[in-house]
Enzyme design. Structure first.
Site: not given
Ligand code: 13P
Length: 251
Positions: A9-11, A95, A97, A167, A173, A212
């Site tokens: 997931n590159w966001k 997600h 976020e 998650e 993050g 993470s």
């Molecule tokens: P990180 O791997 O950067 O913690 O992000 C996890 C995430 O939100 C994947 O969707």
């Protein structure tokens, strides 16, 4: 047995050109690796060009979001049919976020999942508790509630086409990963719920862990019986790191 599935997931990171450069480095690193499914979810703006790079490879294209409507006056939104047109095979829904920042609730997640399935795209349905909820001892209840409401529209006949991503918000993050035991406890709980809802098919649904995940911790996480892969943010931006993750070693 369940085939492991790893998704990047590159966001809101990487231009189309950067996504192509990633593919040029990444694809040779995973050539012939068919014991796992690999998925990359770039920003919408990179889907087309990355999709062309992935064409003919075993790495699947995914979107990070979708609108449940077919078409219409929804400025700034993207319909499921448009993702099909670009060759998307998976799409993230729910997600944390999007739940926290853009008002995505379980009811919307359920509508999106139904719309994706109707178009032959596999939803990766994300669930997870916040730090406060975990501290209050509510983690399992929160995840159960999100799961049952987010899957409200999914029929047993569609169960093989969904992926769940657990998650925990406090691990995203932050560099703080759930221990394999903590993750497994929630994954087992999710598995039981999937069995109740879908019967035998619940055993076949892949449950990814996210938060993470790095080359240094993936092997240990993958030793757990109900962890079937990972949804990876930060570490998926680097082709070497992500290729090491998908090449996890079962210890
Ligand atoms: P990180 O791997 O950067 O913690 O992000 C996890 C995430 O939100 C994947 O969707």
């Amino acid at each position: 047995m369940r085939k492991p599935i790893f998704a990047a997931n590159w966001k809101m990171q990487k231009t189309a050109g950067e996504a192509e450069a990633f593919a040029d480095k990444f694809l040779p690193l995973v050539a012939g690796l068919d014991r796992v499914d690999i998925v990359i979810a770039p920003p919408f703006t990179a889907l087309d060009r990355l999709g062309h790079k992935l064409d003919g490879s075993h790495v699947a294209l995914a979107a990070q979001n979708v609108n449940a409507e077919e078409r219409g006056a929804f400025t700034g939104e993207i319909a499921p049919g448009m993702l099909v047109d670009l060759g998307c095979r998976y799409t993230l829904v729910g997600h944390s976020e999007r739940r926290a920042l853009y008002g995505e609730n379980d009811e919307r997640v359920a509508r999106k999942a139904a719309a994706l399935l109707a178009h032959g795209i596999r939803p990766i349905v994300c669930v997870g508790e916040s730090l406060e909820q975990r501290k209050r001892g509510d983690a399992l209840d929160v995840v159960s509630g999100q799961l049952s409401d987010s899957l409200a529209t999914v029929e047993a006949s569609q169960a093989d086409d969904i992926v769940i991503a657990y998650e925990p918000v406090w691990a995203i993050g932050t560099g703080e990963t759930a221990t394999p035991e903590i993750a497994q406890e929630v994954h087992r709980h999710i598995r039981e719920q999937l069995r109740v809802k879908f019967g035998e098919a619940g055993d076949r649904i892949r449950i990814q862990y996210g938060g993470s995940v790095k080359p240094e911790n993936v092997d240990e996480l993958m030793t757990q019986p109900d962890i079937d892969g990972a949804l990876v943010g930060g570490a998926s931006l680097d082709p070497e790191a992500f290729s090491r993750i998908v090449r996890f070693e079962k210890t």
